[in-house]
Design a protein around this motif. Structure first.
Motif, PDB file in Angstrom:
ATOM      1  N   ALA A 134      -3.805  27.261  -8.366  1.00 42.20           N
ATOM      2  CA  ALA A 134      -4.817  26.795  -9.318  1.00 42.20           C
ATOM      3  C   ALA A 134      -5.309  27.922 -10.224  1.00 42.20           C
ATOM      4  CB  ALA A 134      -5.990  26.174  -8.560  1.00 42.20           C
ATOM      5  N   LEU A 135      -5.272  29.163  -9.736  1.00 38.92           N
ATOM      6  CA  LEU A 135      -5.703  30.297 -10.554  1.00 38.92           C
ATOM      7  C   LEU A 135      -4.768  30.549 -11.729  1.00 38.92           C
ATOM      8  CD1 LEU A 135      -6.774  32.903  -7.833  1.00 38.92           C
ATOM      9  CD2 LEU A 135      -8.219  31.294  -9.095  1.00 38.92           C
ATOM     10  N   CYS A 136      -3.614  29.891 -11.735  1.00 42.82           N
ATOM     11  CA  CYS A 136      -2.624  30.110 -12.796  1.00 42.82           C
ATOM     12  C   CYS A 136      -2.787  29.164 -13.977  1.00 42.82           C
ATOM     13  CB  CYS A 136      -1.209  29.963 -12.223  1.00 42.82           C
ATOM     14  SG  CYS A 136      -0.771  31.229 -11.012  1.00 42.82           S
ATOM     15  N   ILE A 137      -3.811  28.310 -13.990  1.00 49.03           N
ATOM     16  CA  ILE A 137      -3.867  27.314 -15.069  1.00 49.03           C
ATOM     17  C   ILE A 137      -4.030  27.951 -16.443  1.00 49.03           C
ATOM     18  CG2 ILE A 137      -4.654  25.396 -13.630  1.00 49.03           C
ATOM     19  CD1 ILE A 137      -7.463  25.836 -14.881  1.00 49.03           C
ATOM     20  N   GLU A 138      -4.780  29.059 -16.542  1.00 52.48           N
ATOM     21  CA  GLU A 138      -4.980  29.650 -17.872  1.00 52.48           C
ATOM     22  C   GLU A 138      -3.725  30.367 -18.370  1.00 52.48           C
ATOM     23  OE1 GLU A 138      -6.075  32.117 -21.149  1.00 52.48           O
ATOM     24  OE2 GLU A 138      -5.393  32.831 -19.197  1.00 52.48           O
ATOM     25  N   PRO A 139      -3.080  31.243 -17.580  1.00 46.59           N
ATOM     26  CA  PRO A 139      -1.814  31.795 -18.066  1.00 46.59           C
ATOM     27  C   PRO A 139      -0.743  30.723 -18.256  1.00 46.59           C
ATOM     28  CG  PRO A 139      -2.222  32.469 -15.795  1.00 46.59           C
ATOM     29  CD  PRO A 139      -3.486  31.864 -16.302  1.00 46.59           C
ATOM     30  N   ALA A 140      -0.783  29.668 -17.433  1.00 44.77           N
ATOM     31  CA  ALA A 140       0.168  28.570 -17.622  1.00 44.77           C
ATOM     32  C   ALA A 140      -0.068  27.873 -18.955  1.00 44.77           C
ATOM     33  CB  ALA A 140       0.055  27.566 -16.475  1.00 44.77           C
ATOM     34  N   TYR A 141      -1.323  27.802 -19.386  1.00 40.06           N
ATOM     35  CA  TYR A 141      -1.653  27.187 -20.677  1.00 40.06           C
ATOM     36  C   TYR A 141      -1.000  27.962 -21.823  1.00 40.06           C
ATOM     37  CZ  TYR A 141      -4.648  25.300 -24.419  1.00 40.06           C
ATOM     38  OH  TYR A 141      -5.118  24.703 -25.566  1.00 40.06           O
ATOM     39  N   VAL A 142      -1.052  29.291 -21.764  1.00 38.26           N
ATOM     40  CA  VAL A 142      -0.418  30.100 -22.810  1.00 38.26           C
ATOM     41  C   VAL A 142       1.101  29.959 -22.735  1.00 38.26           C
ATOM     42  CG1 VAL A 142      -0.171  32.413 -23.782  1.00 38.26           C
ATOM     43  CG2 VAL A 142      -2.359  31.714 -22.775  1.00 38.26           C
ATOM     44  N   ALA A 143       1.660  30.052 -21.520  1.00 28.67           N
ATOM     45  CA  ALA A 143       3.111  29.907 -21.359  1.00 28.67           C
ATOM     46  C   ALA A 143       3.585  28.542 -21.849  1.00 28.67           C
ATOM     47  CB  ALA A 143       3.490  30.106 -19.891  1.00 28.67           C
ATOM     48  N   PHE A 144       2.815  27.511 -21.558  1.00 26.95           N
ATOM     49  CA  PHE A 144       3.119  26.139 -21.975  1.00 26.95           C
ATOM     50  C   PHE A 144       3.304  26.062 -23.487  1.00 26.95           C
ATOM     51  CE2 PHE A 144       1.492  21.924 -23.256  1.00 26.95           C
ATOM     52  CZ  PHE A 144       2.170  21.065 -22.414  1.00 26.95           C
ATOM     53  N   HIS A 145       2.391  26.692 -24.232  1.00 30.72           N
ATOM     54  CA  HIS A 145       2.485  26.640 -25.691  1.00 30.72           C
ATOM     55  C   HIS A 145       3.551  27.588 -26.227  1.00 30.72           C
ATOM     56  CE1 HIS A 145      -0.655  23.733 -26.434  1.00 30.72           C
ATOM     57  NE2 HIS A 145      -1.401  24.336 -25.538  1.00 30.72           N
TER      58      HIS A 145
END
Length: 352
Positions: A134-145
């Protein structure tokens, strides 16, 4: 009084006490269990180099010379937050909150502090999601885009330069999306090993030999369709330009500091008709390129959903895991021994 981990000066991180303000109508008070930050950006803010003598005018989208800077240097009286994401338990709700009740466990955008006050619509139920994932949601948001806006499509080739949390999650997403060849570049062997275990077909140390030449060799001379640059240093951007094939795309998502150096724009950049973009998730005050079909809420919802389905995973990515008292030492490691830190977590609850 509750405590937080904060930047209080150049290359200085301290534990400070704070007071929570009263809850507003749609706010939720959380007892934090775990929290983490995006330490690459945090390191860049230590020196405040890009903002010295400059103010960012949001109407013109332009940096202009000014006596009052957009980012004044941090101090104990004006500290900078270190956190971006967290997991916690609801211990209080504002009068108009309808989504949450006391006792709910949630994940969301939080600071590294013992309590967090969050807008009710910026939280998601933790449920069965691993709290460390769950701590990865913010870096995942950048990677997603990075993946979406650079148009990494099924069957294409991609190189990802800089294997911090964002880069490693981009490797995972490129693999999930069906990239035919994935190259992962980083000088740190532990990060290359993680990438190899989670989707990268080739891992390269850019400090050993000519990585771009090797990528061209491994792609039959062509180079890759897309390069995602996340190291945030100009030599890495030059490598990205050299890795791309004719007509390829450079997704420049690193937070570069100071004036450009090591760039040769009269070489591959000029002759290979490359496209360069900065994705949503980097910088201030803009929306995704495919807005309004995709907005911030939909992107976060999709990431959390894929975590909940078990499709987006990141085992072992969170390291080290420390108590709040050890937080300042983590930032010493980030600066001096980066091989020991991929994405740190501060654990406030012994039961998590």
């Amino acid at each position: 009084m509750p405590r937080c981990l904060a930047i209080t000066g150049p290359h200085q991180v301290e534990i400070l006490e704070y007071e929570d303000p009263p809850l507003q109508a749609h706010q939720v008070l959380l007892k934090t269990e775990l929290a983490s930050g995006k330490h690459g950006t945090t390191k860049a803010l230590f020196d405040n180099l890009n903002f010295r003598g400059q103010h960012f005018d949001p109407a013109m989208r332009l940096f202009v010379e000014a006596e009052v800077e957009s980012g004044p240097p941090p101090s104990r009286d004006n500290p900078l937050k270190t956190g971006t994401t967290g997991v916690g338990e609801v211990i209080g709700v504002g009068p108009d909150v309808t989504r949450w009740k006391v006792g709910d466990r949630v994940l969301g955008l939080m600071d590294v502090r013992e309590t967090n006050i969050c807008a009710e619509d910026r939280l998601w139920p933790l449920g069965e999601i691993d709290p460390y994932l769950a701590l990865c949601i913010e870096p995942a948001y950048v990677a997603f885009h990075c993946i979406r806006e650079s148009n990494v499509r099924f069957g294409e080739s991609v190189a990802i330069i800089g294997l911090g949390a964002i880069g490693l999650l981009a490797v995972r997403m490129a693999a999930l999306g069906g990239a035919e060849q994935i190259f992962a570049l980083d000088p740190l062997p532990g990060r290359r090993a993680w990438a190899a275990q989670h989707g990268a077909h080739h891992t390269l140390n850019p400090r050993e030999g000519d990585a771009a030449l090797e990528i061209h060799r491994l792609t039959g001379g062509a180079g890759v369709d897309v390069v995602i640059e996340l190291a945030g240093v100009y030599p890495a951007l030059q490598t990205a330009i050299r890795c791309a094939r004719l007509g390829g795309t450079i997704c420049s998502a690193g937070f570069y500091q100071g004036e450009a150096s090591s760039l040769w724009l009269g070489r591959e950049w000029h002759h290979n008709r490359l496209t360069m973009l900065t994705p949503h998730g980097c910088g201030w005050g803009h929306v995704p390129r495919d807005y309004p079909r995709w907005d911030q809420q939909r992107a976060y919802d999709a990431i959390v959903s894929m975590m909940r389905q078990g499709r987006l995973t990141a085992p072992g990515l969170i390291q080290p895991i420390v108590a709040l008292e050890e937080g300042p030492e983590v930032f010493r490691l980030i600066e001096n021994e980066p091989d020991k830190v991929i994405k740190y977590a501060v654990r406030f609850s012994k039961d998590t």
